[in-house]
Design a protein around this motif. Structure first.
Motif, PDB file in Angstrom:
ATOM      1  N   GLY A   9       0.816  -1.207   0.000  1.00 27.89           N
ATOM      2  CA  GLY A   9       0.000   0.000   0.000  1.00 27.89           C
ATOM      3  C   GLY A   9       0.847   1.253   0.000  1.00 27.89           C
ATOM      4  O   GLY A   9       2.028   1.230  -0.349  1.00 27.89           O
ATOM      5  N   ASN A  10       0.243   2.349   0.430  1.00 29.57           N
ATOM      6  CA  ASN A  10       0.901   3.661   0.373  1.00 29.57           C
ATOM      7  C   ASN A  10       2.221   3.732   1.132  1.00 29.57           C
ATOM      8  O   ASN A  10       3.088   4.521   0.789  1.00 29.57           O
ATOM      9  CB  ASN A  10      -0.039   4.741   0.912  1.00 29.57           C
ATOM     10  N   ASP A  39      -0.563   7.720  -9.736  1.00 29.34           N
ATOM     11  CA  ASP A  39      -1.079   6.532  -9.052  1.00 29.34           C
ATOM     12  C   ASP A  39      -0.082   5.963  -8.048  1.00 29.34           C
ATOM     13  O   ASP A  39      -0.457   5.379  -7.042  1.00 29.34           O
ATOM     14  CB  ASP A  39      -1.464   5.452 -10.071  1.00 29.34           C
ATOM     15  N   GLN A  42      -0.600   7.226  -4.652  1.00 33.33           N
ATOM     16  CA  GLN A  42      -1.885   6.900  -4.012  1.00 33.33           C
ATOM     17  C   GLN A  42      -2.297   5.482  -4.369  1.00 33.33           C
ATOM     18  O   GLN A  42      -3.372   5.240  -4.913  1.00 33.33           O
ATOM     19  CB  GLN A  42      -2.939   7.909  -4.449  1.00 33.33           C
ATOM     20  N   GLU A  44      -3.301   2.945  -2.655  1.00 32.75           N
ATOM     21  CA  GLU A  44      -4.520   2.360  -2.086  1.00 32.75           C
ATOM     22  C   GLU A  44      -5.790   2.864  -2.761  1.00 32.75           C
ATOM     23  O   GLU A  44      -6.658   2.071  -3.127  1.00 32.75           O
ATOM     24  CB  GLU A  44      -4.553   2.600  -0.574  1.00 32.75           C
ATOM     25  N   SER A  45      -5.896   4.185  -2.957  1.00 37.01           N
ATOM     26  CA  SER A  45      -7.131   4.694  -3.563  1.00 37.01           C
ATOM     27  C   SER A  45      -7.205   4.350  -5.042  1.00 37.01           C
ATOM     28  O   SER A  45      -8.272   4.031  -5.567  1.00 37.01           O
ATOM     29  CB  SER A  45      -7.272   6.201  -3.354  1.00 37.01           C
ATOM     30  N   PHE A  46      -6.076   4.361  -5.737  1.00 34.23           N
ATOM     31  CA  PHE A  46      -6.093   4.119  -7.180  1.00 34.23           C
ATOM     32  C   PHE A  46      -6.296   2.641  -7.507  1.00 34.23           C
ATOM     33  O   PHE A  46      -7.008   2.296  -8.445  1.00 34.23           O
ATOM     34  CB  PHE A  46      -4.801   4.620  -7.826  1.00 34.23           C
ATOM     35  N   TYR A  47      -5.633   1.770  -6.759  1.00 26.30           N
ATOM     36  CA  TYR A  47      -5.694   0.338  -7.079  1.00 26.30           C
ATOM     37  C   TYR A  47      -6.628  -0.439  -6.153  1.00 26.30           C
ATOM     38  O   TYR A  47      -7.616  -1.010  -6.598  1.00 26.30           O
ATOM     39  CB  TYR A  47      -4.282  -0.275  -7.028  1.00 26.30           C
ATOM     40  N   THR A  48      -6.289  -0.467  -4.875  1.00 29.94           N
ATOM     41  CA  THR A  48      -6.975  -1.370  -3.947  1.00 29.94           C
ATOM     42  C   THR A  48      -8.444  -1.041  -3.757  1.00 29.94           C
ATOM     43  O   THR A  48      -9.300  -1.913  -3.906  1.00 29.94           O
ATOM     44  CB  THR A  48      -6.247  -1.358  -2.585  1.00 29.94           C
ATOM     45  N   GLU A  49      -8.738   0.214  -3.456  1.00 29.83           N
ATOM     46  CA  GLU A  49     -10.129   0.582  -3.156  1.00 29.83           C
ATOM     47  C   GLU A  49     -11.036   0.451  -4.372  1.00 29.83           C
ATOM     48  O   GLU A  49     -12.239   0.277  -4.243  1.00 29.83           O
ATOM     49  CB  GLU A  49     -10.203   1.999  -2.576  1.00 29.83           C
ATOM     50  N   ALA A  50     -10.449   0.506  -5.556  1.00 31.41           N
ATOM     51  CA  ALA A  50     -11.243   0.398  -6.790  1.00 31.41           C
ATOM     52  C   ALA A  50     -11.486  -1.066  -7.182  1.00 31.41           C
ATOM     53  O   ALA A  50     -12.097  -1.347  -8.210  1.00 31.41           O
ATOM     54  CB  ALA A  50     -10.529   1.149  -7.911  1.00 31.41           C
TER      55      ALA A  50
END
Length: 162
Positions: A9-10, A39, A42, A44-50
């Motif tokens: 992650g980040n 990306d 970020q 987590e927001s760009f890859y994981t959360e999506a």
């Protein structure tokens, strides 16, 4: 040397940026900067959360490889950030293959049937690697509408894993 692959992650942004920019800029002279790939700041927001993920390959605690999955449609993903540090490439450790297999397993578990990716003409070994893994070269015009295009990419591949 023990290879370990895990989602990152980040907190690993800096190491990932260091790994990837070194390969892009110094090894292959690709005119791309961190500004072109926000990306990486970020993960987590760009890859994981999506709905995708970002994995790191570690040898004795050092980040030596990466691969990421952007989920950009219900059952469709794009492979990004597939890099292995020069000294760790090759059949012996097989890091690229291990990374790809981790990503494909994740896709199977998460209902992602189609993978797309873009790469760059100068990255010949990457093209051979994808072709060995049954990816089929496609025209840019045949990419899905929502495919997250990277400006430097000029060669595109598709793999159906369903």
């Amino acid at each position: 040397m023990k290879l370990q692959i895990q989602p990152i992650g980040n907190s690993y942004s800096e190491q990932a940026i260091d790994l990837i920019l070194n390969i892009q800029q110094k090894e292959f002279n690709i005119p791309i900067t961190i500004k072109d790939q926000p990306d990486l700041l970020q993960i987590e927001s760009f890859y994981t959360e999506a709905g995708g993920n970002f994995w790191g390959a570690f040898v004795d605690g050092e980040l030596v490889g990466s691969i990421a999955l952007v989920k950009f449609d219900e059952r469709v993903g794009a492979i990004r950030k597939m890099f292995v540090k020069k000294e760790f490439r090759g059949k012996e450790l097989n890091i690229a293959q291990e990374l790809l297999e981790v990503l494909i397993s994740f896709c199977r578990e998460n209902g992602i049937d189609d993978l797309y990716l873009g790469t760059i003409t100068v990255l010949k070994a990457a093209q051979r690697f994808y072709e060995r893994n049954q990816f089929v070269k496609i025209e840019k015009g045949n990419l899905p509408v929502k495919f997250p295009l990277m400006s430097a990419d000029d060669i595109f591949y598709h793999l159906n894993i369903a």
